[in-house]
Design a protein around this motif. Structure first.
Motif, PDB file in Angstrom:
ATOM      1  N   ARG A 122       0.839  -1.195   0.000  1.00 46.15           N
ATOM      2  CA  ARG A 122       0.000   0.000   0.000  1.00 46.15           C
ATOM      3  C   ARG A 122       0.880   1.254   0.000  1.00 46.15           C
ATOM      4  N   ALA A 123       1.964   1.211   0.793  1.00 41.57           N
ATOM      5  CA  ALA A 123       2.880   2.359   0.817  1.00 41.57           C
ATOM      6  C   ALA A 123       3.546   2.557  -0.537  1.00 41.57           C
ATOM      7  N   ALA A 124       3.666   1.465  -1.324  1.00 46.90           N
ATOM      8  CA  ALA A 124       4.250   1.553  -2.661  1.00 46.90           C
ATOM      9  C   ALA A 124       3.227   2.000  -3.702  1.00 46.90           C
ATOM     10  N   GLY A 125       1.985   2.201  -3.289  1.00 43.24           N
ATOM     11  CA  GLY A 125       0.986   2.716  -4.201  1.00 43.24           C
ATOM     12  C   GLY A 125       0.140   1.692  -4.911  1.00 43.24           C
ATOM     13  N   VAL A 126       0.195   0.419  -4.488  1.00 42.62           N
ATOM     14  CA  VAL A 126      -0.629  -0.601  -5.147  1.00 42.62           C
ATOM     15  C   VAL A 126      -2.093  -0.297  -4.846  1.00 42.62           C
ATOM     16  N   PRO A 127      -2.926  -0.121  -5.864  1.00 44.19           N
ATOM     17  CA  PRO A 127      -4.288   0.373  -5.620  1.00 44.19           C
ATOM     18  C   PRO A 127      -5.281  -0.677  -5.159  1.00 44.19           C
ATOM     19  N   ARG A 128      -4.982  -1.964  -5.416  1.00 44.72           N
ATOM     20  CA  ARG A 128      -5.931  -3.016  -5.031  1.00 44.72           C
ATOM     21  C   ARG A 128      -5.149  -4.218  -4.525  1.00 44.72           C
ATOM     22  N   ILE A 129      -5.450  -4.655  -3.305  1.00 38.72           N
ATOM     23  CA  ILE A 129      -4.721  -5.747  -2.667  1.00 38.72           C
ATOM     24  C   ILE A 129      -5.734  -6.747  -2.123  1.00 38.72           C
ATOM     25  N   SER A 130      -5.511  -8.015  -2.432  1.00 36.49           N
ATOM     26  CA  SER A 130      -6.395  -9.090  -1.975  1.00 36.49           C
ATOM     27  C   SER A 130      -5.573 -10.097  -1.171  1.00 36.49           C
ATOM     28  N   ALA A 131      -6.125 -10.543  -0.040  1.00 34.65           N
ATOM     29  CA  ALA A 131      -5.432 -11.526   0.792  1.00 34.65           C
ATOM     30  C   ALA A 131      -6.437 -12.198   1.706  1.00 34.65           C
ATOM     31  N   THR A 132      -6.037 -13.372   2.216  1.00 39.59           N
ATOM     32  CA  THR A 132      -6.818 -14.065   3.242  1.00 39.59           C
ATOM     33  C   THR A 132      -6.308 -13.616   4.595  1.00 39.59           C
ATOM     34  N   SER A 133      -7.212 -13.118   5.453  1.00 34.92           N
ATOM     35  CA  SER A 133      -6.778 -12.577   6.747  1.00 34.92           C
ATOM     36  C   SER A 133      -7.852 -12.785   7.800  1.00 34.92           C
ATOM     37  N   VAL A 134      -7.435 -13.344   8.940  1.00 38.28           N
ATOM     38  CA  VAL A 134      -8.347 -13.436  10.079  1.00 38.28           C
ATOM     39  C   VAL A 134      -8.277 -12.163  10.912  1.00 38.28           C
ATOM     40  N   ASP A 135      -7.247 -11.363  10.712  1.00 40.69           N
ATOM     41  CA  ASP A 135      -7.066 -10.132  11.477  1.00 40.69           C
ATOM     42  C   ASP A 135      -7.714  -8.955  10.755  1.00 40.69           C
ATOM     43  N   TYR A 136      -8.213  -8.015  11.539  1.00 44.68           N
ATOM     44  CA  TYR A 136      -8.789  -6.795  10.968  1.00 44.68           C
ATOM     45  C   TYR A 136      -7.723  -6.071  10.145  1.00 44.68           C
ATOM     46  N   PRO A 137      -7.990  -5.809   8.839  1.00 44.71           N
ATOM     47  CA  PRO A 137      -6.953  -5.236   7.991  1.00 44.71           C
ATOM     48  C   PRO A 137      -7.008  -3.724   7.857  1.00 44.71           C
ATOM     49  N   GLY A 138      -8.008  -3.066   8.452  1.00 48.40           N
ATOM     50  CA  GLY A 138      -8.126  -1.631   8.251  1.00 48.40           C
ATOM     51  C   GLY A 138      -8.188  -1.287   6.777  1.00 48.40           C
ATOM     52  N   SER A 139      -7.358  -0.350   6.362  1.00 55.24           N
ATOM     53  CA  SER A 139      -7.355   0.057   4.949  1.00 55.24           C
ATOM     54  C   SER A 139      -6.297  -0.667   4.127  1.00 55.24           C
ATOM     55  N   LEU A 140      -5.728  -1.749   4.673  1.00 56.01           N
ATOM     56  CA  LEU A 140      -4.635  -2.432   3.978  1.00 56.01           C
ATOM     57  C   LEU A 140      -5.126  -3.350   2.866  1.00 56.01           C
ATOM     58  N   LEU A 141      -6.333  -3.867   2.983  1.00 56.71           N
ATOM     59  CA  LEU A 141      -6.851  -4.812   1.992  1.00 56.71           C
ATOM     60  C   LEU A 141      -8.126  -4.268   1.364  1.00 56.71           C
ATOM     61  N   ASP A 142      -8.236  -4.496   0.061  1.00 54.99           N
ATOM     62  CA  ASP A 142      -9.481  -4.209  -0.648  1.00 54.99           C
ATOM     63  C   ASP A 142     -10.382  -5.431  -0.662  1.00 54.99           C
ATOM     64  N   VAL A 143      -9.765  -6.625  -0.734  1.00 53.13           N
ATOM     65  CA  VAL A 143     -10.499  -7.885  -0.627  1.00 53.13           C
ATOM     66  C   VAL A 143      -9.928  -8.634   0.562  1.00 53.13           C
ATOM     67  N   ARG A 144     -10.723  -8.717   1.637  1.00 51.19           N
ATOM     68  CA  ARG A 144     -10.326  -9.502   2.804  1.00 51.19           C
ATOM     69  C   ARG A 144     -11.090 -10.819   2.735  1.00 51.19           C
ATOM     70  N   HIS A 145     -10.370 -11.883   2.397  1.00 50.61           N
ATOM     71  CA  HIS A 145     -10.981 -13.194   2.202  1.00 50.61           C
ATOM     72  C   HIS A 145     -10.851 -14.007   3.477  1.00 50.61           C
ATOM     73  N   ARG A 146     -11.891 -14.762   3.809  1.00 57.00           N
ATOM     74  CA  ARG A 146     -11.830 -15.694   4.927  1.00 57.00           C
ATOM     75  C   ARG A 146     -12.267 -17.069   4.439  1.00 57.00           C
ATOM     76  N   VAL A 147     -11.625 -18.113   4.974  1.00 54.77           N
ATOM     77  CA  VAL A 147     -11.773 -19.445   4.396  1.00 54.77           C
ATOM     78  C   VAL A 147     -11.609 -20.497   5.479  1.00 54.77           C
ATOM     79  N   ASP A 148     -12.213 -21.660   5.259  1.00 54.13           N
ATOM     80  CA  ASP A 148     -12.036 -22.814   6.134  1.00 54.13           C
ATOM     81  C   ASP A 148     -10.570 -23.243   6.098  1.00 54.13           C
ATOM     82  N   ASP A 149      -9.956 -23.362   7.265  1.00 55.11           N
ATOM     83  CA  ASP A 149      -8.534 -23.701   7.314  1.00 55.11           C
ATOM     84  C   ASP A 149      -8.239 -25.130   6.877  1.00 55.11           C
TER      85      ASP A 149
END
Length: 336
Positions: A110-137
């Motif tokens: 995000r600091a490098a200017g990437v406009p859209r970021i998607s990741a799987t995260s159980v933690d609250y991402p604030g403004s770091l993720l545009d797509v916060r995916h959650r999935v069965d482990d």
């Protein structure tokens, strides 16, 4: 699907096997991207170069992912940030395992200017993720990763079965196909079949009429020599990852622990006898998409400890597996 989504950065920063498991995700991204740049760790870069759909591989030693991490270095972080800023990817996809956080890398991206970021995260991402995916482990790792790609709006092209794969053609194999490969090494000791059992298996397999090739990395030459003995062909330290893929591709079956070559065997479509220590769950990490016989006590006391060194005297989860067990498993797979 038409290519319309510019440059996509895919980041997986750990071992070769982990990178190979991202193959279906990468192909889904590549089906809709003009260019895929893969950010890998030092141990995973060679594997990333084998993935269909990857256009360029970057290597970076990540201080929050690697098992033997480098210290955090502000200049190193700034250099990667600058490199990403110069690349100016349209988006980034950051697949991780359940025990890893994508958020430190998401902050850098995000600091490098990437406009859209998607990741799987159980933690609250604030403004770091545009797509916060959650999935069965308890999904297999390739399916976990592919589910993230789909959440980010990517999918496999028609006709892609979602299995692991590598770029072809591969280099020529060293022998006529039909041999058995035994790979005695493992990324951590808790996942390794004892050396004496490996050597016994080479003898038992040759006595049963099989040609046996013993593979290993450059740091495993003493191990492969001890295991091959006078009966097996010792290829320890003699192959690049692409050449090892060719060796595994020519095998009738591969005998291997839960380590990178197990996933490389799956990626070339070869059946696997998996000597699987239950320190991590087989449902996530067993060879994916190929006929597999799982050996090892999956209810041993080390179960789900994620131990790197076996915490139980005698390493019973794998010492309980005999050479005869391996021969029977190989012959069952070959017959099938």
């Amino acid at each position: 699907m038409s290519r319309r989504r510019g440059t996509v950065l895919v980041a997986r920063l750990d071992n070769a096997g982990d990178v190979l498991l991202q193959g279906p995700l990468v192909r889904a991204v590549a089906a809709a991207a003009e260019r895929v740049v893969f950010l890998a760790g030092p141990a995973g870069a060679e594997a990333a170069a084998l993935l269909p759909g990857v256009d360029e591989v970057w290597t970076w030693a990540c201080p929050w992912i690697l098992g033997d991490p480098p210290p955090v270095d502000a200049a190193d972080l700034a250099a990667l940030t600058g490199r990403v800023r110069a690349l100016a990817p349209d988006e980034a996809v950051v697949p991780t395992s359940f025990h890893q956080s994508p958020l430190p890398l998401a902050l850098l991206l995000r600091a490098a200017g990437v406009p859209r970021i998607s990741a799987t995260s159980v933690d609250y991402p604030g403004s770091l993720l545009d797509v916060r995916h959650r999935v069965d482990d308890d999904l297999p790792e390739p399916e976990r990763a592919l589910s993230l790609a789909r959440a980010a709006g990517f999918d496999l092209p028609d006709g892609d079965d979602g299995r692991l794969s590598v770029r072809r053609p591969l280099p020529p194999a060293p022998q006529q196909p039909g041999y058995v490969v035994l790979h005695p090494g493992a990324s951590v000791p808790a996942r390794a079949w004892p050396v004496e059992r490996c050597a016994e298996a080479v003898v038992a397999l040759t006595d049963a009429g099989h040609r046996v090739l013993v593979t290993g990395g450059p740091g495993e030459r003493a191990l492969t020599a001890a295991v091959a003995g006078a009966r097996g062909a010792d290829l320890g330290g003699a192959t690049s990852l692409a050449e090892m893929a060719a060796v595994l591709d020519g095998a009738a079956a591969v005998v291997v622990g839960n380590t990178g070559p197990a996933h490389l065997a799956a990626a070339v479509g070869t059946p696997v006898v998996s000597l699987f220590s239950p320190v991590v769950p087989a449902v996530r990490w067993a060879p994916y998409g190929v006929p597999t016989v799982l050996l090892g006590d999956q209810d041993a006391p080390c179960r789900l400890t994620r131990a790197r060194e076996c915490p139980v005297p005698g390493h019973p989860c794998l010492t309980s597996v005999t050479a005869a067990d391996v021969v029977a498993a190989v012959e069952g797979l070959v017959a099938a």
